[in-house]
Design an enzyme around this catalytic site. Sequence first.
Site, PDB file in Angstrom:
ATOM      1  N   TYR A 147       2.712  -9.478   3.773  1.00 14.72           N
ATOM      2  CA  TYR A 147       2.486  -8.469   2.731  1.00 14.72           C
ATOM      3  C   TYR A 147       3.664  -7.505   2.768  1.00 14.72           C
ATOM      4  CZ  TYR A 147       0.305  -4.537   0.248  1.00 14.72           C
ATOM      5  OH  TYR A 147       0.030  -3.521  -0.635  1.00 14.72           O
ATOM      6  N   ASP A 197      11.180  -7.181   7.134  1.00 12.96           N
ATOM      7  CA  ASP A 197      10.260  -6.109   6.766  1.00 12.96           C
ATOM      8  C   ASP A 197       9.645  -5.603   8.067  1.00 12.96           C
ATOM      9  OD1 ASP A 197       8.142  -4.517   6.133  1.00 12.96           O
ATOM     10  OD2 ASP A 197       7.307  -5.835   4.589  1.00 12.96           O
ATOM     11  N   LYS A 237       5.851   3.536   8.065  1.00 14.39           N
ATOM     12  CA  LYS A 237       4.842   3.851   9.078  1.00 14.39           C
ATOM     13  C   LYS A 237       5.395   4.768  10.187  1.00 14.39           C
ATOM     14  CE  LYS A 237       2.088  -0.214   7.925  1.00 14.39           C
ATOM     15  NZ  LYS A 237       0.912   0.271   7.238  1.00 14.39           N
TER      16      LYS A 237
HETATM   17  N1  HOZ Z   1      -2.282  -2.254   3.199  1.00 11.68           N
HETATM   18  C1  HOZ Z   1      -1.972  -1.369   4.277  1.00 11.68           C
HETATM   19  C2  HOZ Z   1      -2.327  -1.988   5.579  1.00 11.68           C
HETATM   20  N2  HOZ Z   1      -1.709  -3.216   5.855  1.00 11.68           N
HETATM   21  C3  HOZ Z   1      -2.579   0.019   4.091  1.00 11.68           C
HETATM   22  C4  HOZ Z   1      -4.051   0.058   4.028  1.00 11.68           C
HETATM   23  C5  HOZ Z   1      -4.591   1.474   3.777  1.00 11.68           C
HETATM   24  O1  HOZ Z   1      -3.906   2.460   3.972  1.00 11.68           O
HETATM   25  O2  HOZ Z   1      -5.722   1.539   3.375  1.00 11.68           O
END
Ligand code: HOZ
Length: 431
Positions: free
Chosen positions: A144, A239, A267
């Site tokens: 992702y 990434d 992050k």
């Molecule tokens: N999609 C992110 C985690 N892999 C963020 C999820 C979130 O902040 O709810």
Amino acid sequence: MKVGQSRRLFGQARRLIPGGVNSPVRAFGSVGGVPRYIERGKGCRIWDVDGNEYIDYVGSWGPLILGHANAAVLKAIRSTMARGTSFGAPTEIETDLARAIRRALPSVEMVRMVSSGTEATMSAIRLARGATGRERVLKFDGCYHGHSDGLLVGAGSGVATLGIPGSPGVPAAMTELTVQAPYNDLAAVADAFARWPGEIACVIVEPVAGNMGCVPPLPGFLQGLRKLCDEQGALLIFDEVMTGFRVARGGAQRLFRVKPDLTCLGKVVGGGMPAAAYGGRRELMSRVAPAGDIYQAGTLSGNPLAMAAGLATLARLEEPGVYEQLSARASALAEGLLGLAQEKGVEFTSTSQGGMFGFFFHAGPVTNFQEAKKAHTARFNRFFASMLEAGVYLAPSPFEAGFVSLSHRPADIDQTLEAARQALARAARVR
Ligand code: HOZ
């Protein structure tokens, strides 16, 4: 466990915010139950609005490597904030953070700050396309890279949690240039290069996948990608939004000794504030506007509060022994869970890499998205619910990695494993 206040707030939110949340997985849709409304956090613990306490292994989905409400991070934010929150003009602290990133990741000779991981990957791909004059992008199933149109194919994280292949609203034309391959499958990458000779601008990869659960690269996979990209004149983008400053100070590229052309960060680099970055070789990054012709911009890019939080976080990560501690905690947890599952005769596999970990209700090994999807979802859901009830907050999806922080102590891991003993017994009864 009382959840009345969370339930009430979720009800109100659902009338005003789609699904009641500002990012899909938080809604607990796949695991069921009431998403907890968090009131405060300290160290590795969070408290919800009903007064329940949890040991937190989400850590805001990765940024909080020092734990919640870290004193040094809060102090840095407060003192920066006293002088104003945003100027949309350069501030010295942006260069300070760029320097700290460069010290940790030598491949990042120049860096551009942005506000989210989605922006970082989207911009790195634009740069790769502009620099190579090619249009196709190769990504791996289950990885992702944020929610930009061209990357929302075969994606992990929330897309996998919702069990959807992509998203309405993404025109087919936007994904036609995205080539997919199974994670850890070099032959498939070689085939793609053979099918589209001279057309693939870049290969983008999570060097340790963390959005289909936690799936490490097989030996030689990242090195093989480097070699194929070099042979084919394509750029290699790591990434490291999740793995940067997480699996090692120098990220996965340091751990596996593979130098990407471009790196995306997020992050941890924002220390719990909205900051992300992309960077790489000087001659490539010099193509980014206004130094070069490839356009990208952002009102809050390099925001001083986010820079301050990131800088305070990275400063702590320069101290000796930090990654040994994170690795020890994450592996104690992953191995402890596996041991307990084996005692109960539950099919289970677990893994950890630096400060991240993952587990599957599956005999394993899990090396790609196809295998990750074969894990026993109902058992995961039962386990998740039991752990939550026992005061352990895990990601509410089997397609997310877990995170430990420097504030998780051995006693917290022991308490977690004690809770897991019961939770695994309950999961084992699910057929
Ligand atoms: N999609 C992110 C985690 N892999 C963020 C999820 C979130 O902040 O709810």
